[in-house]
Enzyme design. Structure first.
Site, mmCIF file in Angstrom:
data_model
loop_
_atom_site.group_PDB
_atom_site.id
_atom_site.type_symbol
_atom_site.label_atom_id
_atom_site.label_comp_id
_atom_site.label_asym_id
_atom_site.label_seq_id
_atom_site.Cartn_x
_atom_site.Cartn_y
_atom_site.Cartn_z
ATOM 1 N N LYS A 38 95.164 -16.791 108.262
ATOM 2 C CA LYS A 38 95.031 -16.305 109.635
ATOM 3 C C LYS A 38 94.166 -15.060 109.614
ATOM 4 C CE LYS A 38 97.670 -14.781 113.593
ATOM 5 N NZ LYS A 38 99.007 -14.716 114.192
ATOM 6 N N ARG A 93 97.065 -12.939 123.709
ATOM 7 C CA ARG A 93 97.802 -11.671 123.785
ATOM 8 C C ARG A 93 98.082 -11.308 125.240
ATOM 9 N NH1 ARG A 93 94.629 -8.522 118.834
ATOM 10 N NH2 ARG A 93 95.348 -9.989 117.233
ATOM 11 N N LYS A 113 95.109 -5.592 113.771
ATOM 12 C CA LYS A 113 96.011 -6.247 112.817
ATOM 13 C C LYS A 113 95.355 -6.416 111.448
ATOM 14 C CE LYS A 113 98.715 -8.574 116.416
ATOM 15 N NZ LYS A 113 99.500 -9.769 116.786
ATOM 16 N N GLU A 142 95.461 -17.471 99.321
ATOM 17 C CA GLU A 142 96.593 -17.505 100.266
ATOM 18 C C GLU A 142 97.248 -18.888 100.274
ATOM 19 O OE1 GLU A 142 98.205 -15.377 101.967
ATOM 20 O OE2 GLU A 142 96.960 -13.626 102.334
ATOM 21 N N LYS A 169 93.448 -20.541 111.085
ATOM 22 C CA LYS A 169 93.370 -19.997 112.437
ATOM 23 C C LYS A 169 92.487 -18.774 112.466
ATOM 24 C CE LYS A 169 96.524 -17.843 115.646
ATOM 25 N NZ LYS A 169 97.884 -17.434 115.836
ATOM 26 N N SER A 179 93.135 -19.296 121.693
ATOM 27 C CA SER A 179 92.951 -19.028 123.123
ATOM 28 C C SER A 179 91.520 -18.652 123.497
ATOM 29 C CB SER A 179 93.920 -17.924 123.543
ATOM 30 O OG SER A 179 93.724 -16.765 122.747
ATOM 31 N N TYR A 208 95.029 -25.924 123.438
ATOM 32 C CA TYR A 208 95.479 -25.816 124.828
ATOM 33 C C TYR A 208 94.904 -26.952 125.668
ATOM 34 C CZ TYR A 208 96.817 -21.316 122.988
ATOM 35 O OH TYR A 208 97.376 -20.343 122.207
HETATM 36 C C1 PBG Z 1 100.858 -13.897 116.610
HETATM 37 C C2 PBG Z 1 100.098 -15.042 117.140
HETATM 38 C C3 PBG Z 1 98.832 -14.924 117.713
HETATM 39 C C4 PBG Z 1 98.456 -16.203 118.102
HETATM 40 C C5 PBG Z 1 99.508 -17.093 117.777
HETATM 41 N N1 PBG Z 1 100.524 -16.331 117.142
HETATM 42 C C6 PBG Z 1 97.968 -13.785 118.026
HETATM 43 C C7 PBG Z 1 97.857 -12.605 117.159
HETATM 44 O O1 PBG Z 1 97.929 -12.689 115.928
HETATM 45 O O2 PBG Z 1 97.672 -11.543 117.727
HETATM 46 C C8 PBG Z 1 97.149 -16.491 118.746
HETATM 47 C C9 PBG Z 1 96.941 -17.806 119.328
HETATM 48 C C10 PBG Z 1 95.794 -17.881 120.240
HETATM 49 O O3 PBG Z 1 94.965 -16.967 120.365
HETATM 50 O O4 PBG Z 1 95.701 -18.931 120.881
HETATM 51 N N2 PBG Z 1 101.978 -14.089 115.900
#
Ligand code: PBG
Length: 329
Positions: free
Chosen positions: A201, A211, A224, A240, A255, A281, A319
């Site tokens: 990730k 968010r 992050k 990983e 991701k 997203s 989505y």
């Molecule tokens: C955090 C989490 C995130 C998403 C899914 N789980 C965002 C982040 O790490 O800030 C993002 C999914 C998306 O953007 O569609 N646990």
């Protein structure tokens, strides 16, 4: 590999008509490849459109069966819950994550009771929807504490399993959490609950609308980068994945999606484990707005999803799931 040459060899011959294109097609997309994320909202009888994600809604838990019915009808194998909890329930330690009456737990109970094992239920393990600072774990001087956070994530995982989650999906990027969660699940008699690790990730700029949707965007302090991966790296992704496989992951996730197809492909070549990709997203919103503004054609959605299959992903969280599954049928 190439025998013969132009003019006797013409690759366009195989593309001449739809029937021949279909015969030589290397990758297919079906609704069995799709996972639908569902955002949860407090209250009753609520269906609220997310302003940064046109066409995506947050539902109060009494409304989710309508959405899940649609997913089932579209032959989507799994849904994933993401909560937007009241601000008043957020705190430094994300304690609402361990409340058995939180939004995710309520949704799990409703869905498991109604659908039994007809559709898979996946839940995110991380604290960001629950913390006042928007980070995935507990923080000390802006640093997310690894081992202290895992202790909470283990409890969160057990709780979700008790409530009926089929696939526990840690998305927090703490080191060592897969092994510890697996051990705890086994000890608590959840040997058959699957672990989907967000093994790879990235600290991505494409998470913005999500968010927004879970109410952590304006609250997030800093970034992050001290736990999610640097987007300049690819070898690190293999490390990983190797670790998470050793620790007991059943499936690994990459991701975001489209900017990381090379990573999916590297993992596919190196490891024999199912790979899921998350079309996040920001990717959704970009494609959606292009379509709405008529800058691109809506077949771009299928094109984007097939790219994941080509790279080697087994399934895609998107989505667009319901909207596209309907068309694929
Ligand atoms: C955090 C989490 C995130 C998403 C899914 N789980 C965002 C982040 O790490 O800030 C993002 C999914 C998306 O953007 O569609 N646990």
């Amino acid at each position: 590999m190439i025998t013969g040459k132009y003019p006797s060899l013409r690759l366009r011959r195989n593309r001449k008509y739809s029937w021949t294109r279909r015969l030589v097609r290397e990758n297919e997309l079906s609704s069995s490849d799709l996972i639908l994320p569902i955002f949860l909202e407090e209250g009753k009888n609520k269906k609220i459109e997310i302003s940064t994600m046109p066409g995506v809604f947050r539902y109060s838990v009494d409304m989710i069966t309508k959405v899940i019915d649609k997913a089932l009808k579209n032959k989507i194998p799994m849904i994933a819950f993401f909560p937007n909890i009241h601000l008043s329930k957020k705190n430094k330690f994300g304690t609402e994550a361990l409340n058995e009456n939180n939004l995710v737990c309520k949704a799990l109970r409703i869905a498991k009771k109604k659908y039994k094992n007809e559709i898979g239920l996946m839940t995110d393990v991380a604290l960001d929807p629950y913390t006042s600072h928007g980070h995935d774990g507990i923080i000390k001087k802006n640093y997310v504490l690894n081992d202290e956070t895992i202790k909470i994530l283990v409890d969160q995982s057990i709780l979700q399993a008790q409530m009926g989650s089929d696939i526990i999906a840690p998305s927090d990027m703490m080191d060592g959490r897969i092994g510890l969660i697996r051990k705890a699940l086994d000890k608590n008699n959840f040997k058959n609950v699957q672990l989907l690790s967000y093994a790879v990730k990235y600290a991505s700029n494409f998470y913005g609308p999500f968010r927004d949707a879970v109410g952590s965007k304006t609250r997030l302090k800093g970034d992050k980068k001290n736990y999610q991966m640097d987007f300049s790296n690819s070898d690190e992704a293999l490390r990983e994945v190797a670790l998470d496989i050793k620790e007991g992951a059943d499936i690994v996730m990459v991701k975001p999606g489209m900017p990381y197809l090379d990573i999916i492909s590297n993992i596919k070549n190196k490891f024999k484990i199912p790979i899921f990709a998350y079309q996040v997203s920001g990717e959704y919103s970009l494609i959606k707005s292009g379509i709405q503004k008529k800058i691109i054609n809506d077949d771009a959605i299928i094109e984007s999803l097939i790219s994941f299959k080509r790279a080697g992903a087994n399934a895609i969280i998107t989505y667009f799931a319901n909207e596209i599954a309907k068309k694929l049928d």
